[in-house]
Design a protein around this motif. Structure first.
Motif, PDB file in Angstrom:
ATOM      1  N   UNK A 159       0.878  -1.166   0.000  1.00 43.78           N
ATOM      2  CA  UNK A 159       0.000   0.000   0.000  1.00 43.78           C
ATOM      3  C   UNK A 159       0.912   1.211   0.000  1.00 43.78           C
ATOM      4  N   UNK A 160       1.122   1.768  -1.175  1.00 44.21           N
ATOM      5  CA  UNK A 160       2.077   2.860  -1.331  1.00 44.21           C
ATOM      6  C   UNK A 160       1.432   4.232  -1.164  1.00 44.21           C
ATOM      7  N   UNK A 161       0.267   4.263  -0.541  1.00 42.30           N
ATOM      8  CA  UNK A 161      -0.349   5.543  -0.222  1.00 42.30           C
ATOM      9  C   UNK A 161       0.319   6.123   1.022  1.00 42.30           C
ATOM     10  N   UNK A 162       0.103   7.411   1.259  1.00 43.46           N
ATOM     11  CA  UNK A 162       0.650   8.031   2.458  1.00 43.46           C
ATOM     12  C   UNK A 162       0.127   7.334   3.705  1.00 43.46           C
ATOM     13  N   UNK A 163      -1.153   6.998   3.704  1.00 45.82           N
ATOM     14  CA  UNK A 163      -1.753   6.321   4.847  1.00 45.82           C
ATOM     15  C   UNK A 163      -1.177   4.924   5.024  1.00 45.82           C
TER      16      UNK A 163
END
Length: 224
Positions: free
Chosen positions: A57-61
């Motif tokens: 999961x390469x999102x900021x979150x």
């Protein structure tokens, strides 16, 4: 680099989050030295959080230290982020280090998805202890290493602990190809740019249990 910048909370190294504080409190006592705290946190992140490169999961979150604790799994970069955040929560300066490595700790399916055995932006943690920066890699948990015939990578707070050069049988296991440097915060945009270029088939979740799959392949190799 000013040392104070390696102590602050950031969107990724969110050490002020309650779940990070509770995790740190489980393993760190007030009477422990900074070195003892760092070593205890290293082993806790290494073994309590399963290494899993299948669920990216390469999102900021997705890259937050608190998210990794909630998930109880992560690949090398979020685990390095978590260790750095835990150290900062103890007022121990910490930052992130990265390098490109040739890594044999993978599965046939992962190599097929990556279309290479080079892991770009392999992450580790750099911790400032007793007047110097020391490297620590908490990526590979003990249970995974045991299934693959590896000694778990240890950390004593004094010597750099960055990769498995060889497995128990003496076969070359990992080698560094290129150092990308040290960062006071997660360079997510740079990582994403590299991944989109090199790993076009890896940016989606791969269904499966990496540790079980790796163990099955290791058993098959022993039969050959």
């Amino acid at each position: 680099m000013e040392m104070s910048i390696c102590l602050v909370a950031t969107p990724s190294l969110d050490w002020h989050h309650p779940i990070v504080g509770k995790f740190v409190a489980r393993y760190v006592g007030e009477d422990m030295s900074e070195l003892e705290k760092a070593v205890a946190l290293y082993h806790s992140v290494r073994d309590e959080i399963r290494y899993d490169p299948y669920r990216l999961d390469l999102s900021q979150e997705g890259m937050k230290a608190s998210t990794t604790l909630k998930n109880r799994y992560g690949w090398c970069v979020p685990k390095a982020v978590l260790l750095a955040a835990c150290c900062r929560a103890c007022n121990i300066p910490a930052r992130l280090g990265f390098g490109d490595v040739k890594n044999h700790m993978s599965t046939e399916r992962l190599r097929r998805q990556m279309q290479t055995d080079v892991f770009y932006w392999h992450g580790y943690t750099e911790i400032f202890l007793e007047g110097r920066w020391v490297k620590a890699t908490p990526a590979f948990n003990r249970s995974l290493c045991e299934k693959l015939g590896l000694e778990p990578l240890d950390f004593d707070g004094v010597h750099d602990s960055i990769f498995h050069s060889f497995d128990k049988a003496g076969n070359r296991f990992m080698e560094y190809l290129h150092q990308r440097g040290s960062f006071d915060d997660l360079p997510l945009a740079e990582i994403m740019t590299t991944f989109k270029y090199h790993y076009q088939g890896l940016l989606e979740t791969i269904n499966g249990d990496f540790e079980v799959e790796a163990a099955n392949e290791a058993r098959e190799d022993l039969k050959v």
